[in-house]
Design an enzyme around this catalytic site. Structure first.
Site, mmCIF file in Angstrom:
data_model
loop_
_atom_site.group_PDB
_atom_site.id
_atom_site.type_symbol
_atom_site.label_atom_id
_atom_site.label_comp_id
_atom_site.label_asym_id
_atom_site.label_seq_id
_atom_site.Cartn_x
_atom_site.Cartn_y
_atom_site.Cartn_z
ATOM 1 N N LYS A 53 32.048 47.390 48.763
ATOM 2 C CA LYS A 53 32.387 48.331 47.687
ATOM 3 C C LYS A 53 31.628 49.641 47.859
ATOM 4 O O LYS A 53 32.186 50.731 47.680
ATOM 5 C CB LYS A 53 32.087 47.684 46.325
ATOM 6 N N GLN A 97 28.638 42.341 39.612
ATOM 7 C CA GLN A 97 29.246 41.390 40.540
ATOM 8 C C GLN A 97 29.096 39.963 39.995
ATOM 9 O O GLN A 97 28.013 39.556 39.576
ATOM 10 C CB GLN A 97 28.583 41.518 41.926
ATOM 11 N N ASP A 120 36.400 47.108 36.450
ATOM 12 C CA ASP A 120 36.908 45.787 36.863
ATOM 13 C C ASP A 120 38.073 45.345 35.974
ATOM 14 O O ASP A 120 38.818 44.434 36.333
ATOM 15 C CB ASP A 120 35.808 44.734 36.721
HETATM 16 N N1 GUN Z 1 33.515 38.353 42.006
HETATM 17 C C1 GUN Z 1 34.624 38.010 42.684
HETATM 18 N N2 GUN Z 1 35.586 38.935 42.513
HETATM 19 C C2 GUN Z 1 35.046 39.890 41.703
HETATM 20 C C3 GUN Z 1 35.545 41.108 41.172
HETATM 21 O O1 GUN Z 1 36.684 41.519 41.387
HETATM 22 N N3 GUN Z 1 34.680 41.802 40.394
HETATM 23 C C4 GUN Z 1 33.434 41.374 40.128
HETATM 24 N N4 GUN Z 1 32.663 42.115 39.332
HETATM 25 N N5 GUN Z 1 32.947 40.244 40.603
HETATM 26 C C5 GUN Z 1 33.755 39.514 41.394
#
Ligand code: GUN
Length: 286
Positions: A53, A97, A120
């Site tokens: 990211k 996350q 998100d």
């Molecule tokens: N963990 C697995 N996929 C995601 C996601 O799309 N966003 C976040 N914040 N955590 C994750």
């Protein structure tokens, strides 16, 4: 193999180019879009995702703040960090996350992210807005799946769509987005009877189970669009999807690979949400 591969890397590159163009428009107006990514603990997969990211932000001209907190972080400490970022006008997106260590309540954390910074799309306000068809941040993985399906030229309207998996992050929102596009949607899960028959009737099959090779060739309708959301690390150290690619690609019309499918697209959609957040918070159209 008969299926055409849906190239997630190429689609992600095109989507990131859109985000980069938006970031450039914002910068020309004196606004630097900024995403804060919080990683609590040392989960190896999460570390890989967060690194990806941050890298994407760099490629798109989006500032990123990578905030690492120890595994022993308390809920109060995490909530305090979120409150700090929520109050910071230079931070447009806040992403925590997942998964989080056991001592932290995921719902309390997601609730603490202001909806306008929830890139998100996980906060109850954004989930509710999505469900009722109002403007909102769409969750990145399901939104990316829709883009991938539409990239094939397939019309979702009127199709039978089957989603395997009912997580809050993928399965449930993917079903809602497909429904919003007038698909007839079935959501399958671990208690579903006749799973094979249901899947074999799907014009669009989205697999988000978390089990390597779960979808076999006999579960795929000839010509179907198969979207594989799974990222499973095998004993061989390699990444495997939820779909048995060799079998399914002999039957499907279109299929996403793992790696190089849904993963890059998810990150690209996050970039789009971040530029949107920056634009909205500054009252600018992009
Ligand atoms: N963990 C697995 N996929 C995601 C996601 O799309 N966003 C976040 N914040 N955590 C994750």
């Amino acid at each position: 193999m008969s299926a055409q591969i849906i190239d997630g890397k190429a689609l992600a590159a095109a989507t990131k180019a859109e985000a980069a163009a938006e970031a450039a428009v914002l910068k020309a107006k004196g606004i630097e879009p900024c995403l804060a990514v919080i990683l609590v603990g040392e989960n190896p997969a999460s570390q890989v995702y967060v690194r990806g990211k941050v890298k994407d932000c760099g490629e798109c001209g989006i500032k990123s703040l990578e905030l690492r907190m120890p595994e022993t972080t308390t809920q109060e400490e995490l909530l305090a960090k979120i409150a700090e970022l929520a109050a910071d006008k230079t931070v447009n997106g806040i992403l925590v996350q997942l998964p989080l260590p056991k001592q932290i309540d995921e719902h309390a954390v997601i609730d603490a992210i202001p909806p306008e910074k929830d890139v998100d799309g996980f906060s109850p306000v954004n989930v509710g807005r999505m469900q009722t068809g109002q403007p909102c941040f769409l969750p990145c993985t399901p939104a990316g799946c829709i883009r991938m399906i539409e990239s094939t030229g397939t019309k979702i309207d009127g199709k039978n769509a089957v989603v395997i998996g009912r997580s809050n992050i993928v399965g449930k929102p993917a079903a809602l987005l497909l429904l919003a596009k007038n698909a007839t949607v079935t959501v399958c899960h671990s208690h579903t009877a006749n799973l094979k028959e249901i899947c074999a009737n799907a014009d669009i099959l989205v697999a988000a189970v978390g089990r390597a090779g779960f979808v076999t060739g006999d579960m795929v309708k000839p010509g179907a669009v198969v979207i594989d959301v799974g990222i499973n690390r095998g004993a061989d150290g390699k990444l495997h999807g939820d779909v048995n690619f060799e079998e399914a690609s002999a039957v499907a019309g279109y299929i996403t690979p793992v790696p190089g499918g849904v993963g890059p697209m998810t990150r690209a959609m996050l970039m789009k949400n971040t530029t949107q957040a920056a634009a909205m918070q500054n009252g600018v159209a992009i």
